[in-house]
Design an enzyme around this catalytic site. Sequence first.
Site, PDB file in Angstrom:
ATOM      1  N   HIS A   9      -8.690   1.029  -3.850  1.00  0.00           N
ATOM      2  CA  HIS A   9      -9.539   0.731  -2.449  1.00  0.00           C
ATOM      3  C   HIS A   9     -10.091   1.906  -2.158  1.00  0.00           C
ATOM      4  O   HIS A   9      -9.658   2.859  -1.795  1.00  0.00           O
ATOM      5  CB  HIS A   9      -8.662   0.351  -1.451  1.00  0.00           C
ATOM      6  CG  HIS A   9      -9.291  -0.060  -0.253  1.00  0.00           C
ATOM      7  ND1 HIS A   9      -8.481  -0.057   1.251  1.00  0.00           N
ATOM      8  CD2 HIS A   9     -10.457   0.082   0.122  1.00  0.00           C
ATOM      9  CE1 HIS A   9      -9.374  -0.160   2.230  1.00  0.00           C
ATOM     10  NE2 HIS A   9     -10.659  -0.176   1.501  1.00  0.00           N
ATOM     11  N   HIS A  57      -1.445  -1.331  -4.186  1.00  0.00           N
ATOM     12  CA  HIS A  57      -2.833  -0.789  -3.389  1.00  0.00           C
ATOM     13  C   HIS A  57      -2.626   0.562  -3.340  1.00  0.00           C
ATOM     14  O   HIS A  57      -1.735   1.226  -2.628  1.00  0.00           O
ATOM     15  CB  HIS A  57      -2.689  -1.690  -1.921  1.00  0.00           C
ATOM     16  CG  HIS A  57      -3.957  -1.497  -1.261  1.00  0.00           C
ATOM     17  ND1 HIS A  57      -5.034  -2.459  -1.419  1.00  0.00           N
ATOM     18  CD2 HIS A  57      -4.361  -0.924  -0.521  1.00  0.00           C
ATOM     19  CE1 HIS A  57      -5.888  -2.123  -0.561  1.00  0.00           C
ATOM     20  NE2 HIS A  57      -5.575  -1.053   0.020  1.00  0.00           N
ATOM     21  N   MET A  76     -12.475   4.104  -0.310  1.00  0.00           N
ATOM     22  CA  MET A  76     -12.982   4.411   1.098  1.00  0.00           C
ATOM     23  C   MET A  76     -13.740   5.939   1.030  1.00  0.00           C
ATOM     24  O   MET A  76     -13.072   6.897   1.301  1.00  0.00           O
ATOM     25  CB  MET A  76     -12.022   4.388   2.027  1.00  0.00           C
ATOM     26  CG  MET A  76     -11.399   3.039   2.444  1.00  0.00           C
ATOM     27  SD  MET A  76      -9.911   3.243   3.083  1.00  0.00           S
ATOM     28  CE  MET A  76      -8.835   3.272   1.757  1.00  0.00           C
ATOM     29  N   MET A 111     -11.484  -5.847   6.068  1.00  0.00           N
ATOM     30  CA  MET A 111     -10.624  -4.793   7.020  1.00  0.00           C
ATOM     31  C   MET A 111     -10.343  -5.295   7.935  1.00  0.00           C
ATOM     32  O   MET A 111     -10.872  -5.877   8.834  1.00  0.00           O
ATOM     33  CB  MET A 111     -11.185  -3.457   6.920  1.00  0.00           C
ATOM     34  CG  MET A 111     -11.595  -2.631   5.686  1.00  0.00           C
ATOM     35  SD  MET A 111     -10.229  -2.415   4.484  1.00  0.00           S
ATOM     36  CE  MET A 111      -9.048  -1.484   5.697  1.00  0.00           C
ATOM     37  N   MET A 132      -9.266   7.964  -0.202  1.00  0.00           N
ATOM     38  CA  MET A 132     -10.067   8.307   1.252  1.00  0.00           C
ATOM     39  C   MET A 132     -10.479   9.690   1.047  1.00  0.00           C
ATOM     40  O   MET A 132      -9.734  10.512   0.650  1.00  0.00           O
ATOM     41  CB  MET A 132      -9.175   8.400   2.582  1.00  0.00           C
ATOM     42  CG  MET A 132      -8.603   6.852   2.726  1.00  0.00           C
ATOM     43  SD  MET A 132      -7.689   6.871   4.417  1.00  0.00           S
ATOM     44  CE  MET A 132      -6.581   5.504   4.174  1.00  0.00           C
ATOM     45  N   ASP A 165      -6.687  -6.332   4.683  1.00  0.00           N
ATOM     46  CA  ASP A 165      -6.120  -5.254   4.586  1.00  0.00           C
ATOM     47  C   ASP A 165      -6.068  -4.640   5.907  1.00  0.00           C
ATOM     48  O   ASP A 165      -7.005  -4.347   6.729  1.00  0.00           O
ATOM     49  CB  ASP A 165      -6.983  -4.164   3.694  1.00  0.00           C
ATOM     50  CG  ASP A 165      -6.098  -2.865   3.432  1.00  0.00           C
ATOM     51  OD1 ASP A 165      -5.031  -2.661   3.796  1.00  0.00           O
ATOM     52  OD2 ASP A 165      -6.906  -1.844   2.778  1.00  0.00           O
ATOM     53  N   ASP A 211      -5.205   3.688  -1.561  1.00  0.00           N
ATOM     54  CA  ASP A 211      -5.895   3.821  -0.626  1.00  0.00           C
ATOM     55  C   ASP A 211      -6.471   5.220  -1.046  1.00  0.00           C
ATOM     56  O   ASP A 211      -5.958   6.226  -0.644  1.00  0.00           O
ATOM     57  CB  ASP A 211      -5.413   3.886   0.665  1.00  0.00           C
ATOM     58  CG  ASP A 211      -5.034   2.430   1.192  1.00  0.00           C
ATOM     59  OD1 ASP A 211      -5.938   1.759   1.148  1.00  0.00           O
ATOM     60  OD2 ASP A 211      -3.952   2.162   1.656  1.00  0.00           O
ATOM     61  N   SER A 242       0.916  -1.197   0.021  1.00  0.00           N
ATOM     62  CA  SER A 242      -0.037  -0.063  -0.021  1.00  0.00           C
ATOM     63  C   SER A 242       0.659   1.084  -0.288  1.00  0.00           C
ATOM     64  O   SER A 242       1.856   1.480   0.832  1.00  0.00           O
ATOM     65  CB  SER A 242      -0.778   0.179   1.145  1.00  0.00           C
ATOM     66  OG  SER A 242      -1.453   1.136   1.413  1.00  0.00           O
TER      67      SER A 242
HETATM   68  C1  DX5 Z   1      -6.093   1.678   6.116  1.00  0.00           C
HETATM   69  C2  DX5 Z   1      -5.854   1.306   4.630  1.00  0.00           C
HETATM   70  C3  DX5 Z   1      -4.578   0.358   4.305  1.00  0.00           C
HETATM   71  C4  DX5 Z   1      -3.202   0.617   4.959  1.00  0.00           C
HETATM   72  C5  DX5 Z   1      -2.578  -0.450   5.564  1.00  0.00           C
HETATM   73  O1  DX5 Z   1      -7.253   2.185   5.907  1.00  0.00           O
HETATM   74  O2  DX5 Z   1      -6.720   0.864   3.898  1.00  0.00           O
HETATM   75  O3  DX5 Z   1      -4.219  -0.240   3.227  1.00  0.00           O
HETATM   76  O4  DX5 Z   1      -2.513   1.224   4.040  1.00  0.00           O
HETATM   77  O5  DX5 Z   1      -1.433  -0.361   6.186  1.00  0.00           O
HETATM   78  P1  DX5 Z   1      -0.775  -1.394   7.218  1.00  0.00           P
HETATM   79  O6  DX5 Z   1      -0.275  -2.528   6.249  1.00  0.00           O
HETATM   80  O7  DX5 Z   1       0.488  -0.716   7.697  1.00  0.00           O
HETATM   81  O8  DX5 Z   1      -1.675  -1.652   8.403  1.00  0.00           O
HETATM   82 ZN    ZN Z   2      -6.507  -0.261   1.582  1.00  0.00          ZN
END
Ligand code: DX5
Ligand code: ZN
Length: 226
Positions: A66, A33, A68, A137, A37, A175, A35, A10
């Site tokens: 991903h 990956h 969110m 998650m 948000m 994740d 993220d 990620s």
């Molecule tokens: C959290 C993200 C994850 C995050 C994971 O909301 O969706 O993808 O980057 O990070 P680690 O592997 O450090 O928990």
């Molecule tokens: Zn993620």
Amino acid sequence: MTDRIQIAPSILSVNLGHLASSLDSIKNADYVHIDVMDGHFTPNLTFGPEMVRACKGMTDLPLDVHLMITNPDETIDWYIDAGADLITVHYETASHLNRVIEHIKSRGVRAGVVLNPSTPVCMLENIIDDVDVVMLMSVNPGFSGQSFIEGTIAKLETLAALCRAHGVSPLIEVDGGISPKTIERVVAAGANLLVAGSAVFGAEDPASMVDELRRMGEGVLAGNRE
Ligand code: DX5
Ligand code: ZN
């Protein structure tokens, strides 16, 4: 059941000033990956479609996006047009989950559904037949570096039973908090696509960590076959 374990580092854990070299450092991974948000669904605000487009230009790896965000139905095409290869949408955000999943697939992109830690697996009953990926998650969405939530293991077992009952085998993605300490247990419980942010990009040699996580996961699968 697959005998492959796939690793998706990620970029939430990357120093963005070094994004290109960070992507270069994980060429042996299976996905990147990303993220996304929006500061509404999550307490954090990160990337939009331009980041997806930028990554597409910097790596040959497929992009696992991903989402969110509170309005995936309205903005999904932005991410498809930017080059996403797999898009996962939160169950908690999509008012028309079936429609958004079918739309993603109709545009030639793999589609998945994500559940927050507190959303039960039974909510997948009427979408499990339609998705390429289910992601659980194992932290509350928002930040990298959080601790793995142990209840994820029981959810993975319930998910495996649901997949068996429906005769389907989507990729099972997990994740949050994945590291050498947790990967063997999630693979034993049925996961085969693992997101890792801080474990990979916090390592001295990210490529070696990708190999190590995959080797540990595949070791569990090999043990299951013996
Ligand atoms: C959290 C993200 C994850 C995050 C994971 O909301 O969706 O993808 O980057 O990070 P680690 O592997 O450090 O928990
Ligand atoms: Zn993620």
